[in-house]
Design a protein around this motif. Sequence first.
Motif, PDB file in Angstrom:
ATOM      1  N   GLU A 117      -1.645  -2.172   9.495  1.00 37.42           N
ATOM      2  CA  GLU A 117      -2.939  -2.041   8.832  1.00 37.42           C
ATOM      3  C   GLU A 117      -2.691  -1.385   7.472  1.00 37.42           C
ATOM      4  O   GLU A 117      -2.369  -0.208   7.413  1.00 37.42           O
ATOM      5  N   SER A 119      -4.049   0.073   4.088  1.00 35.94           N
ATOM      6  CA  SER A 119      -5.279   0.594   3.496  1.00 35.94           C
ATOM      7  C   SER A 119      -4.911   1.390   2.255  1.00 35.94           C
ATOM      8  O   SER A 119      -4.189   2.389   2.347  1.00 35.94           O
ATOM      9  N   ASP A 121      -6.482   3.314  -1.153  1.00 37.00           N
ATOM     10  CA  ASP A 121      -7.598   3.854  -1.921  1.00 37.00           C
ATOM     11  C   ASP A 121      -7.022   4.298  -3.261  1.00 37.00           C
ATOM     12  O   ASP A 121      -6.070   5.082  -3.286  1.00 37.00           O
ATOM     13  N   SER A 150      -3.826  -6.652   8.470  1.00 35.82           N
ATOM     14  CA  SER A 150      -4.978  -6.587   7.565  1.00 35.82           C
ATOM     15  C   SER A 150      -4.624  -5.735   6.351  1.00 35.82           C
ATOM     16  O   SER A 150      -3.775  -4.859   6.413  1.00 35.82           O
ATOM     17  N   SER A 152      -6.632  -3.669   3.179  1.00 30.39           N
ATOM     18  CA  SER A 152      -7.897  -3.175   2.634  1.00 30.39           C
ATOM     19  C   SER A 152      -7.596  -2.372   1.372  1.00 30.39           C
ATOM     20  O   SER A 152      -6.735  -1.495   1.384  1.00 30.39           O
ATOM     21  N   ARG A 154      -9.583  -0.235  -1.699  1.00 30.62           N
ATOM     22  CA  ARG A 154     -10.781   0.312  -2.329  1.00 30.62           C
ATOM     23  C   ARG A 154     -10.353   0.854  -3.681  1.00 30.62           C
ATOM     24  O   ARG A 154      -9.423   1.632  -3.781  1.00 30.62           O
TER      25      ARG A 154
END
Length: 194
Positions: A117, A119, A121, A150, A152, A154
Motif C-alpha cells: 500500500e 501512500s 503525502d 494501491s 495514494s 495527496r
Amino acid sequence: MATDRPGASDSGPTPPEGACRAHQIAGELRSRIDRGEYRLGQLLPTQRELGADFGVSSDTVQRAMRELQTEGWIESRQGSGSRVIRVRRIHTPKASAGQPVPIGLGPLISEAFEAEEVSLDAYCLTIDSLTDHVGVQADRVARGEVSPRSISLRLLLPSTEPKPAFPVAAGDPEGTRPYESWARDGGVPHGATA
C-alpha cells in the motif's frame, strides 16, 4: 595447508591487485547509490569518467561495473551506459556529532513503492521533483520490479493568494518570472492537475 606458490595461502589464492581495487570501487559506487548521488533510473558516469575519478584503468572500472551488474544494482547496455536499477532500503540515518544527515527524496519514494500500500503525502511549492521521482517508480512498476496493490498521493500546494515565496533569479530582480509561470498554470506547474 600452506603452499610455496606465490600468491597462495591457506584460504586460497590472493586476488590480483586490480580485482581488489575493482571491489573497492564497486563498494564506493554502492555507497553513492545509497546516499542518493546516483538515483534510481539515473545513468552512472562513463567508464572513462569513473576511471579518472578513481585513478584506475578502464579494465578495473569494467570489473567493478560487472560486479554491480551481477548483484543487480545496475544494467549496462553497449553504447547506452550503465543505469541504476536498484537502491538499497534506507534506514534511519545516524547523525555524527549532532549533525543532521540529509536524505534525498529519491530513496524515500523508492522505499515507499516497495510496500503493498503506497501512500504519499506531500507539501510542495511545485511538483517538479516529485513528478520526476514518481515517474521513475512508475517505470519500476511497468517493468514488474515492484507491484504495489494501491497507490495514494495527496498533494498540498500553496494558495495563489498571498503569493508564495519563490527565490529571485539574478536576471529577474523583481522576481516576476516564477510567479507568471506558476499563475499561468493555475499554481500547478508542467500541466499537472490540481
